[in-house]
Design a protein around this motif. Structure first.
Motif, PDB file in Angstrom:
ATOM      1  N   ALA A 228      32.329  29.632  36.448  1.00  6.60           N
ATOM      2  CA  ALA A 228      31.466  28.934  37.403  1.00  6.60           C
ATOM      3  C   ALA A 228      31.402  27.447  37.087  1.00  6.60           C
ATOM      4  CB  ALA A 228      30.065  29.547  37.375  1.00  6.60           C
ATOM      5  N   GLY A 229      31.365  27.108  35.789  1.00  5.12           N
ATOM      6  CA  GLY A 229      31.320  25.706  35.395  1.00  5.12           C
ATOM      7  C   GLY A 229      32.606  24.975  35.756  1.00  5.12           C
ATOM      8  N   GLU A 230      33.748  25.636  35.586  1.00  7.35           N
ATOM      9  CA  GLU A 230      35.010  24.998  35.939  1.00  7.35           C
ATOM     10  C   GLU A 230      35.123  24.808  37.449  1.00  7.35           C
ATOM     11  OE1 GLU A 230      39.855  25.468  35.349  1.00  7.35           O
ATOM     12  OE2 GLU A 230      38.498  26.947  34.464  1.00  7.35           O
ATOM     13  N   GLN A 231      34.656  25.773  38.209  1.00  7.82           N
ATOM     14  CA  GLN A 231      34.647  25.619  39.664  1.00  7.82           C
ATOM     15  C   GLN A 231      33.834  24.396  40.075  1.00  7.82           C
ATOM     16  OE1 GLN A 231      33.103  29.327  41.084  1.00  7.82           O
ATOM     17  NE2 GLN A 231      34.953  30.484  40.609  1.00  7.82           N
ATOM     18  N   LEU A 232      32.685  24.223  39.443  1.00 10.55           N
ATOM     19  CA  LEU A 232      31.846  23.064  39.753  1.00 10.55           C
ATOM     20  C   LEU A 232      32.552  21.760  39.375  1.00 10.55           C
ATOM     21  CD1 LEU A 232      28.404  24.442  38.591  1.00 10.55           C
ATOM     22  CD2 LEU A 232      28.969  23.719  40.915  1.00 10.55           C
ATOM     23  N   TYR A 233      33.172  21.753  38.199  1.00 11.20           N
ATOM     24  CA  TYR A 233      33.874  20.536  37.779  1.00 11.20           C
ATOM     25  C   TYR A 233      34.992  20.190  38.760  1.00 11.20           C
ATOM     26  CZ  TYR A 233      37.197  17.493  35.535  1.00 11.20           C
ATOM     27  OH  TYR A 233      38.075  16.467  35.317  1.00 11.20           O
ATOM     28  N   LEU A 274      22.497  14.868  35.911  1.00  8.16           N
ATOM     29  CA  LEU A 274      23.246  15.704  36.845  1.00  8.16           C
ATOM     30  C   LEU A 274      22.380  16.169  38.012  1.00  8.16           C
ATOM     31  CD1 LEU A 274      25.347  17.881  34.361  1.00  8.16           C
ATOM     32  CD2 LEU A 274      26.203  16.127  35.928  1.00  8.16           C
ATOM     33  N   LYS A 275      21.097  16.364  37.785  1.00  7.62           N
ATOM     34  CA  LYS A 275      20.224  16.840  38.851  1.00  7.62           C
ATOM     35  C   LYS A 275      19.807  15.724  39.809  1.00  7.62           C
ATOM     36  CE  LYS A 275      17.230  20.030  38.511  1.00  7.62           C
ATOM     37  NZ  LYS A 275      16.068  20.887  38.188  1.00  7.62           N
ATOM     38  N   ALA A 276      19.561  14.527  39.278  1.00  6.19           N
ATOM     39  CA  ALA A 276      19.045  13.453  40.138  1.00  6.19           C
ATOM     40  C   ALA A 276      19.470  12.084  39.626  1.00  6.19           C
ATOM     41  CB  ALA A 276      17.523  13.541  40.233  1.00  6.19           C
ATOM     42  N   PRO A 277      20.765  11.751  39.691  1.00  2.39           N
ATOM     43  CA  PRO A 277      21.210  10.442  39.210  1.00  2.39           C
ATOM     44  C   PRO A 277      20.603   9.283  39.996  1.00  2.39           C
ATOM     45  CG  PRO A 277      22.950  11.542  40.445  1.00  2.39           C
ATOM     46  CD  PRO A 277      21.871  12.547  40.249  1.00  2.39           C
ATOM     47  N   PRO A 301      26.838  10.053  42.817  1.00  2.00           N
ATOM     48  CA  PRO A 301      26.171  10.726  43.932  1.00  2.00           C
ATOM     49  C   PRO A 301      25.304  11.874  43.461  1.00  2.00           C
ATOM     50  CG  PRO A 301      28.469  11.366  43.829  1.00  2.00           C
ATOM     51  CD  PRO A 301      28.284  10.298  42.797  1.00  2.00           C
ATOM     52  N   ASN A 302      24.276  12.177  44.234  1.00  2.00           N
ATOM     53  CA  ASN A 302      23.440  13.341  43.965  1.00  2.00           C
ATOM     54  C   ASN A 302      24.173  14.583  44.462  1.00  2.00           C
ATOM     55  OD1 ASN A 302      21.462  15.410  44.014  1.00  2.00           O
ATOM     56  ND2 ASN A 302      19.845  13.880  44.059  1.00  2.00           N
ATOM     57  N   LEU A 303      24.576  15.457  43.539  1.00  2.00           N
ATOM     58  CA  LEU A 303      25.382  16.622  43.882  1.00  2.00           C
ATOM     59  C   LEU A 303      24.552  17.834  44.290  1.00  2.00           C
ATOM     60  CD1 LEU A 303      27.968  16.360  40.955  1.00  2.00           C
ATOM     61  CD2 LEU A 303      28.176  15.487  43.283  1.00  2.00           C
ATOM     62  N   ARG A 304      23.229  17.671  44.322  1.00  2.00           N
ATOM     63  CA  ARG A 304      22.325  18.766  44.714  1.00  2.00           C
ATOM     64  C   ARG A 304      22.515  19.998  43.837  1.00  2.00           C
ATOM     65  NH1 ARG A 304      19.589  15.020  47.452  1.00  2.00           N
ATOM     66  NH2 ARG A 304      20.770  14.160  49.200  1.00  2.00           N
ATOM     67  N   LEU A 305      22.618  19.795  42.537  1.00  2.00           N
ATOM     68  CA  LEU A 305      22.820  20.911  41.609  1.00  2.00           C
ATOM     69  C   LEU A 305      21.475  21.486  41.176  1.00  2.00           C
ATOM     70  CD1 LEU A 305      25.604  19.433  39.277  1.00  2.00           C
ATOM     71  CD2 LEU A 305      25.887  20.867  41.303  1.00  2.00           C
ATOM     72  N   ASP A 307      19.328  24.228  38.437  1.00  2.00           N
ATOM     73  CA  ASP A 307      19.312  24.400  36.984  1.00  2.00           C
ATOM     74  C   ASP A 307      20.468  25.276  36.499  1.00  2.00           C
ATOM     75  OD1 ASP A 307      17.021  22.863  36.750  1.00  2.00           O
ATOM     76  OD2 ASP A 307      15.665  24.587  36.901  1.00  2.00           O
ATOM     77  N   VAL A 308      20.751  26.359  37.205  1.00  2.00           N
ATOM     78  CA  VAL A 308      21.824  27.265  36.785  1.00  2.00           C
ATOM     79  C   VAL A 308      23.174  26.557  36.867  1.00  2.00           C
ATOM     80  CG1 VAL A 308      23.033  29.408  37.344  1.00  2.00           C
ATOM     81  CG2 VAL A 308      20.530  29.337  37.441  1.00  2.00           C
ATOM     82  N   GLU A 309      23.386  25.796  37.931  1.00  2.00           N
ATOM     83  CA  GLU A 309      24.656  25.077  38.087  1.00  2.00           C
ATOM     84  C   GLU A 309      24.816  24.002  37.012  1.00  2.00           C
ATOM     85  OE1 GLU A 309      25.566  25.052  42.815  1.00  2.00           O
ATOM     86  OE2 GLU A 309      23.711  24.074  42.183  1.00  2.00           O
ATOM     87  N   VAL A 310      23.743  23.313  36.705  1.00  2.00           N
ATOM     88  CA  VAL A 310      23.805  22.271  35.672  1.00  2.00           C
ATOM     89  C   VAL A 310      24.196  22.878  34.332  1.00  2.00           C
ATOM     90  CG1 VAL A 310      22.378  20.694  34.283  1.00  2.00           C
ATOM     91  CG2 VAL A 310      22.255  20.633  36.788  1.00  2.00           C
ATOM     92  N   GLU A 311      23.569  23.986  33.967  1.00  2.00           N
ATOM     93  CA  GLU A 311      23.883  24.609  32.687  1.00  2.00           C
ATOM     94  C   GLU A 311      25.323  25.133  32.661  1.00  2.00           C
ATOM     95  OE1 GLU A 311      22.125  24.428  29.981  1.00  2.00           O
ATOM     96  OE2 GLU A 311      20.587  23.324  31.102  1.00  2.00           O
ATOM     97  N   ALA A 312      25.791  25.679  33.787  1.00  2.00           N
ATOM     98  CA  ALA A 312      27.170  26.168  33.852  1.00  2.00           C
ATOM     99  C   ALA A 312      28.155  25.016  33.683  1.00  2.00           C
ATOM    100  CB  ALA A 312      27.411  26.875  35.175  1.00  2.00           C
ATOM    101  N   LEU A 313      27.876  23.893  34.316  1.00  2.00           N
ATOM    102  CA  LEU A 313      28.759  22.730  34.229  1.00  2.00           C
ATOM    103  C   LEU A 313      28.768  22.154  32.822  1.00  2.00           C
ATOM    104  CD1 LEU A 313      30.608  20.660  35.506  1.00  2.00           C
ATOM    105  CD2 LEU A 313      28.585  19.459  36.371  1.00  2.00           C
ATOM    106  N   LEU A 314      27.603  22.011  32.222  1.00  2.00           N
ATOM    107  CA  LEU A 314      27.536  21.489  30.851  1.00  2.00           C
ATOM    108  C   LEU A 314      28.232  22.431  29.873  1.00  2.00           C
ATOM    109  CD1 LEU A 314      23.881  20.074  30.720  1.00  2.00           C
ATOM    110  CD2 LEU A 314      26.019  18.781  30.819  1.00  2.00           C
ATOM    111  N   GLY A 315      28.083  23.735  30.111  1.00  2.00           N
ATOM    112  CA  GLY A 315      28.758  24.691  29.244  1.00  2.00           C
ATOM    113  C   GLY A 315      30.265  24.564  29.324  1.00  2.00           C
ATOM    114  N   TYR A 316      30.776  24.359  30.523  1.00  2.00           N
ATOM    115  CA  TYR A 316      32.224  24.188  30.682  1.00  2.00           C
ATOM    116  C   TYR A 316      32.707  22.903  30.003  1.00  2.00           C
ATOM    117  CZ  TYR A 316      36.663  22.985  32.850  1.00  2.00           C
ATOM    118  OH  TYR A 316      37.971  22.606  33.060  1.00  2.00           O
ATOM    119  N   LEU A 317      31.984  21.799  30.190  1.00  2.00           N
ATOM    120  CA  LEU A 317      32.373  20.537  29.558  1.00  2.00           C
ATOM    121  C   LEU A 317      32.350  20.666  28.034  1.00  2.00           C
ATOM    122  CD1 LEU A 317      30.435  17.968  31.798  1.00  2.00           C
ATOM    123  CD2 LEU A 317      32.842  18.638  31.952  1.00  2.00           C
ATOM    124  N   GLU A 318      31.370  21.400  27.535  1.00  2.00           N
ATOM    125  CA  GLU A 318      31.266  21.621  26.096  1.00  2.00           C
ATOM    126  C   GLU A 318      32.438  22.463  25.590  1.00  2.00           C
ATOM    127  OE1 GLU A 318      27.287  21.986  23.559  1.00  2.00           O
ATOM    128  OE2 GLU A 318      27.669  23.742  24.811  1.00  2.00           O
TER     129      GLU A 318
END
Length: 338
Positions: A228-233, A274-277, A301-305, A307-318
């Motif tokens: 899910a995190g890679e899809q978001l990235y 990530l939630k509100a740049p 840009p505000n990606l409208r992410l 909490d679940v999406e933010v954590e998935a994205l950060l997990g993928y980047l990590e």
């Protein structure tokens, strides 16, 4: 929309190895012949409106006569005051333009038309294009609001009954096509850039360019299921950022490379960013302002992410950082260059 974006990312993983960049950049056995007008095509002068539009350089151009007649084109509608989708569209299409190289402006033409012409003067559009380091051959256009609204409706990007003045709800699709052959289709500007480049550079030209560097399908990458995190990235972030990719110079990022960002920045700050740049910029957060100034004043840009999406994205980047820059046991964390 998210479903379309994910499908584009998945298709991109499977098809990258099958697309010849030699053809996309025009390094083929011969030049692409001009499109030939299709006999009996309904997509001619009688169908398309022909309003006068003004480019970012002040040129006055007729939509049908000067911009699309006999050409392969990519057309989207944006407004420079947009804080979410329009910057992402522009960044993604900038990647497509880079893949197509000098063909843009020659046998492929890009047009971004403002739906907020009262604000988006030629000077404003030129500044917007310069921020995104847009290359030659891509026109940003403004004109009369009513005529642009009628054009959006005729192209199928403004549904009957929709209020064209509701800028934030504009259709996120784009139109690509070959006016001469009568082949037109809707596409997502968030599609994998290689796929969009292939459609514009090859399929809409009816594969007229001979490939002098044929692909070996045995070398194409295997399809795998992304997290899910890679899809978001891939669907939200890769338009503006790289992640240590080898082709980074080919698709040079607008923002910082994200490899190691979870080691460099505090987790809580990354969540808020990530939630509100846009909110952090309005609050004059020092780091947010620093990044804005460093990267050509292009706002994140505000990606409208959520909490679940933010954590998935950060997990993928990590995970990707650890995979590409593994920490040594007992050593200090890996250095990250910015």
């Amino acid at each position: 929309m998210a479903g379309k974006l994910i499908v584009g990312a998945l298709l991109g993983v499977a098809l990258l190895g099958a697309i010849s960049l030699a053809v996309l950049h025009g390094r083929a056995a011969g030049p692409v012949a001009p499109p030939t007008e299709a006999k009996g095509s309904p997509w001619g002068r009688e169908y398309f409106p022909n309003p006068e539009l003004i480019s970012q350089d002040g040129r006055r151009l007729r939509f049908y006569d000067d911009l699309i007649a006999g050409k392969v084109v990519a057309i989207n509608f944006i407004f420079t005051g947009c804080g979410d989708s329009c910057p992402l569209e522009t960044a993604r299409l900038r990647q497509v333009q880079k893949l197509l190289g000098a063909r843009v402006g020659q046998d492929i033409h890009f047009y971004s038309i403002s739906i907020d012409p009262l604000h988006d003067t030629p000077a404003v559009l030129k500044q917007f294009a310069d921020k995104f380091q847009v290359g030659p051959g891509w026109l940003f256009l403004t004109g009369d609001f009513a005529e642009i609204s009628a054009l959006r409706e005729k192209l199928g990007l403004l549904a009957a009954g929709d209020d064209p003045a509701q800028l934030g709800n504009h259709n996120l699709s784009m139109i690509i096509g070959n006016q001469a052959s009568g082949r037109w289709m809707k596409a997502s500007p968030f599609e994998n850039p290689y796929i969009l480049a292939d459609r514009l550079g090859n399929s809409l030209h009816n594969w007229q360019a001979a490939d002098s560097h044929p692909n070996d399908y045995a070398q194409a990458p295997a399809l795998r299921t992304p997290s899910a995190g890679e899809q978001l990235y891939r669907t939200r972030c890769s338009a503006c950022h790289t992640l240590g990719e080898q082709h980074a110079s080919e698709l040079r990022a607008i923002g910082p490379d994200l490899l190691g960002v979870t080691r460099l920045r505090e987790r809580d700050w990354l969540r808020r960013w990530l939630k509100a740049p846009d909110a952090l910029l309005k609050q004059h957060d020092p780091l947010a302002v620093q990044l804005y100034e460093r990267y050509n004043r292009v706002a994140m840009p505000n990606l409208r992410l959520g909490d679940v999406e933010v954590e998935a994205l950060l997990g993928y980047l990590e995970d990707e950082t650890e995979r590409l820059q593994p920490r040594r046991a007992g050593s200090a964390q890996a250095a990250v260059v910015r």
